[in-house]
Design a protein around this motif. Structure first.
Motif, PDB file in Angstrom:
ATOM      1  N   GLY A 153      41.983 126.949  50.074  1.00  0.00           N
ATOM      2  CA  GLY A 153      42.345 128.245  50.839  1.00  0.00           C
ATOM      3  C   GLY A 153      41.252 129.123  50.448  1.00  0.00           C
ATOM      4  N   HIS A 154      40.813 129.975  51.544  1.00  0.00           N
ATOM      5  CA  HIS A 154      39.752 130.922  51.567  1.00  0.00           C
ATOM      6  C   HIS A 154      40.082 132.278  52.235  1.00  0.00           C
ATOM      7  CE1 HIS A 154      36.514 127.988  50.195  1.00  0.00           C
ATOM      8  NE2 HIS A 154      37.299 127.111  50.972  1.00  0.00           N
ATOM      9  N   THR A 155      39.553 133.461  51.965  1.00  0.00           N
ATOM     10  CA  THR A 155      39.947 134.572  52.794  1.00  0.00           C
ATOM     11  C   THR A 155      38.481 135.296  52.882  1.00  0.00           C
ATOM     12  OG1 THR A 155      40.034 136.017  50.797  1.00  0.00           O
ATOM     13  CG2 THR A 155      42.026 135.057  51.424  1.00  0.00           C
ATOM     14  N   ASP A 156      38.594 136.193  53.718  1.00  0.00           N
ATOM     15  CA  ASP A 156      37.309 137.092  53.737  1.00  0.00           C
ATOM     16  C   ASP A 156      37.452 138.230  52.769  1.00  0.00           C
ATOM     17  OD1 ASP A 156      39.267 139.268  54.576  1.00  0.00           O
ATOM     18  OD2 ASP A 156      38.976 138.944  56.744  1.00  0.00           O
ATOM     19  N   SER A 157      36.526 139.273  52.753  1.00  0.00           N
ATOM     20  CA  SER A 157      36.735 140.258  51.705  1.00  0.00           C
ATOM     21  C   SER A 157      37.289 141.472  51.650  1.00  0.00           C
ATOM     22  CB  SER A 157      35.098 140.478  51.405  1.00  0.00           C
ATOM     23  OG  SER A 157      34.600 141.206  52.562  1.00  0.00           O
ATOM     24  N   ASP A 158      37.929 141.473  52.554  1.00  0.00           N
ATOM     25  CA  ASP A 158      38.927 142.456  53.023  1.00  0.00           C
ATOM     26  C   ASP A 158      40.131 142.704  52.088  1.00  0.00           C
ATOM     27  OD1 ASP A 158      37.383 143.659  55.024  1.00  0.00           O
ATOM     28  OD2 ASP A 158      38.807 142.971  56.781  1.00  0.00           O
ATOM     29  N   GLY A 159      40.238 143.929  51.418  1.00  0.00           N
ATOM     30  CA  GLY A 159      41.481 144.222  50.542  1.00  0.00           C
ATOM     31  C   GLY A 159      40.914 143.830  49.161  1.00  0.00           C
ATOM     32  N   ASP A 160      41.983 143.741  48.407  1.00  0.00           N
ATOM     33  CA  ASP A 160      41.659 143.595  46.855  1.00  0.00           C
ATOM     34  C   ASP A 160      41.474 142.013  46.532  1.00  0.00           C
ATOM     35  OD1 ASP A 160      42.107 144.579  43.864  1.00  0.00           O
ATOM     36  OD2 ASP A 160      43.371 142.880  44.005  1.00  0.00           O
ATOM     37  N   ALA A 161      40.227 141.959  45.731  1.00  0.00           N
ATOM     38  CA  ALA A 161      39.813 140.590  45.303  1.00  0.00           C
ATOM     39  C   ALA A 161      40.979 139.749  44.712  1.00  0.00           C
ATOM     40  CB  ALA A 161      38.686 140.430  44.411  1.00  0.00           C
ATOM     41  N   ALA A 162      41.892 140.186  43.776  1.00  0.00           N
ATOM     42  CA  ALA A 162      42.929 139.485  43.133  1.00  0.00           C
ATOM     43  C   ALA A 162      43.992 139.142  44.243  1.00  0.00           C
ATOM     44  CB  ALA A 162      43.708 140.554  42.143  1.00  0.00           C
ATOM     45  N   TYR A 163      44.445 140.159  45.057  1.00  0.00           N
ATOM     46  CA  TYR A 163      45.245 139.896  46.142  1.00  0.00           C
ATOM     47  C   TYR A 163      44.771 138.913  46.796  1.00  0.00           C
ATOM     48  CZ  TYR A 163      48.234 140.118  50.377  1.00  0.00           C
ATOM     49  OH  TYR A 163      48.961 139.928  51.368  1.00  0.00           O
ATOM     50  N   ASN A 164      43.487 138.724  47.263  1.00  0.00           N
ATOM     51  CA  ASN A 164      43.040 137.393  48.185  1.00  0.00           C
ATOM     52  C   ASN A 164      43.108 136.322  47.413  1.00  0.00           C
ATOM     53  OD1 ASN A 164      42.355 139.302  50.397  1.00  0.00           O
ATOM     54  ND2 ASN A 164      40.426 139.839  49.624  1.00  0.00           N
ATOM     55  N   GLN A 165      43.051 136.267  46.273  1.00  0.00           N
ATOM     56  CA  GLN A 165      42.916 135.005  45.583  1.00  0.00           C
ATOM     57  C   GLN A 165      44.403 134.413  45.551  1.00  0.00           C
ATOM     58  OE1 GLN A 165      40.527 133.105  43.668  1.00  0.00           O
ATOM     59  NE2 GLN A 165      42.290 131.712  43.093  1.00  0.00           N
ATOM     60  N   THR A 166      45.251 135.316  45.245  1.00  0.00           N
ATOM     61  CA  THR A 166      46.635 134.838  45.399  1.00  0.00           C
ATOM     62  C   THR A 166      47.283 134.291  46.735  1.00  0.00           C
ATOM     63  OG1 THR A 166      47.329 136.311  43.703  1.00  0.00           O
ATOM     64  CG2 THR A 166      49.101 135.587  44.726  1.00  0.00           C
ATOM     65  N   LEU A 167      46.675 135.094  47.734  1.00  0.00           N
ATOM     66  CA  LEU A 167      46.830 134.636  49.057  1.00  0.00           C
ATOM     67  C   LEU A 167      46.292 133.199  49.417  1.00  0.00           C
ATOM     68  CD1 LEU A 167      48.231 135.366  51.927  1.00  0.00           C
ATOM     69  CD2 LEU A 167      46.021 136.470  52.561  1.00  0.00           C
ATOM     70  N   SER A 168      45.185 133.218  48.996  1.00  0.00           N
ATOM     71  CA  SER A 168      44.582 131.974  49.148  1.00  0.00           C
ATOM     72  C   SER A 168      45.244 130.616  48.557  1.00  0.00           C
ATOM     73  CB  SER A 168      43.079 131.853  48.867  1.00  0.00           C
ATOM     74  OG  SER A 168      42.906 131.981  47.526  1.00  0.00           O
ATOM     75  N   GLU A 169      45.691 130.884  47.462  1.00  0.00           N
ATOM     76  CA  GLU A 169      46.346 129.777  46.716  1.00  0.00           C
ATOM     77  C   GLU A 169      47.668 129.543  47.442  1.00  0.00           C
ATOM     78  OE1 GLU A 169      46.950 131.350  42.705  1.00  0.00           O
ATOM     79  OE2 GLU A 169      44.744 131.344  42.108  1.00  0.00           O
ATOM     80  N   SER A 170      48.465 130.719  47.852  1.00  0.00           N
ATOM     81  CA  SER A 170      49.575 130.294  48.674  1.00  0.00           C
ATOM     82  C   SER A 170      49.522 129.577  49.796  1.00  0.00           C
ATOM     83  CB  SER A 170      50.327 131.867  48.774  1.00  0.00           C
ATOM     84  OG  SER A 170      50.904 132.232  47.611  1.00  0.00           O
ATOM     85  N   ARG A 171      48.534 130.031  50.525  1.00  0.00           N
ATOM     86  CA  ARG A 171      48.089 129.412  51.865  1.00  0.00           C
ATOM     87  C   ARG A 171      47.780 127.934  51.746  1.00  0.00           C
ATOM     88  NH1 ARG A 171      45.083 134.005  55.378  1.00  0.00           N
ATOM     89  NH2 ARG A 171      47.067 135.064  55.972  1.00  0.00           N
ATOM     90  N   ALA A 172      47.150 127.699  50.813  1.00  0.00           N
ATOM     91  CA  ALA A 172      46.738 126.136  50.518  1.00  0.00           C
ATOM     92  C   ALA A 172      48.016 125.350  50.265  1.00  0.00           C
ATOM     93  CB  ALA A 172      45.621 125.911  49.204  1.00  0.00           C
ATOM     94  N   ARG A 173      48.913 125.859  49.393  1.00  0.00           N
ATOM     95  CA  ARG A 173      50.272 125.292  49.029  1.00  0.00           C
ATOM     96  C   ARG A 173      51.095 125.092  50.251  1.00  0.00           C
ATOM     97  NH1 ARG A 173      49.857 128.561  44.080  1.00  0.00           N
ATOM     98  NH2 ARG A 173      51.198 130.152  45.043  1.00  0.00           N
ATOM     99  N   SER A 174      51.127 125.990  50.940  1.00  0.00           N
ATOM    100  CA  SER A 174      52.072 125.850  52.252  1.00  0.00           C
ATOM    101  C   SER A 174      51.432 124.752  53.111  1.00  0.00           C
ATOM    102  CB  SER A 174      51.800 127.288  52.934  1.00  0.00           C
ATOM    103  OG  SER A 174      52.394 128.268  52.471  1.00  0.00           O
TER     104      SER A 174
END
Length: 224
Positions: A153-174
């Motif tokens: 999972g990958h995100t853009d740079s908007d928002g907090d980096a730690a939040y983006n990291q968690t979101l990318s992990e969750s999306r990969a698992r989904s």
């Protein structure tokens, strides 16, 4: 330096040079538009790897022979992998929609899914839009069962980096869960989140950000 060591050094340099050229689609054997290009690239990659492994596995007096044998065997294995990936790529292009990008490097396939079709904003729940494509992918990789799937999972740079990291992990698992639900064994799947750390375009433009928001499914053939 004796002639044996010079020979093996030359062989290793040559093999690694060929291997380095292969994934770029412009190897000395593969010409533009060549339908067997990835098969040839796979052979070159395998030969380079086999030469190095073969040389290192032998004593000083036999390294040239080991490198040569390793290059031949590695090239044969690599050609087989390249041929199989060519077939799998062609089938996936027929089975999946035009919004899905498929890249064949000669030793792996990279299936790129755009996040704007996979997920709503700030969500890790897969939308119905690409469910059909994920089902087609699941069916395909079950036919080509000798591979590992890395879902990244990958995100853009908007928002907090730690939040983006968690979101990318969750999306990969989904995405992994959808594939598992459609019959892909869990043991074949690895999931990773890269957050905003690996952009493929500039985060300074809306179009660049859209390209950076993605999930990649890397299909890696397992060694024979």
């Amino acid at each position: 330096m004796n002639s044996s060591k010079i020979s093996v050094a030359a062989l290793l340099v040559g093999a690694m040079t060929l291997g380095a050229c292969a994934p770029q689609g412009g190897s000395i054997l593969a010409q533009p538009g060549d339908p067997s290009q990835k098969t040839k690239n796979g052979a070159l990659i395998g030969a380079a790897s086999g030469a190095v492994i073969g040389a290192l596995s032998k004593g000083d007096g036999n390294r040239a022979d080991g490198a040569l044998v390793g290059a031949v065997l590695g090239g044969a294995v690599g050609a087989g992998i390249g041929y199989s990936l060519d077939k799998q790529e062609a089938e996936l292009r027929q089975q999946m929609g035009s919004n899905v990008a498929i890249t064949n490097t000669g030793d792996r396939l990279i299936v790129t899914l755009p996040n704007n079709l996979l997920f709503a904003t700030d969500s890790s729940s897969v939308t119905p839009t690409l469910q059909g494509d994920l089902r087609a992918l699941a069916q395909n990789v079950q036919l080509y069962a000798n591979s590992t799937l890395q879902i990244i999972g990958h995100t853009d740079s908007d928002g907090d980096a730690a939040y983006n990291q968690t979101l990318s992990e969750s999306r990969a698992r989904s995405v992994a869960n959808v594939l598992i639900g459609n019959g892909v064994p869990q043991g074949r799947i690895q999931t990773f989140g890269r957050g905003e750390s690996q952009p493929v375009a500039s985060n300074l433009t809306p179009d660049g950000k859209a390209q950076n928001r993605r999930v990649e499914i890397v299909i890696l053939p397992n060694p024979a």
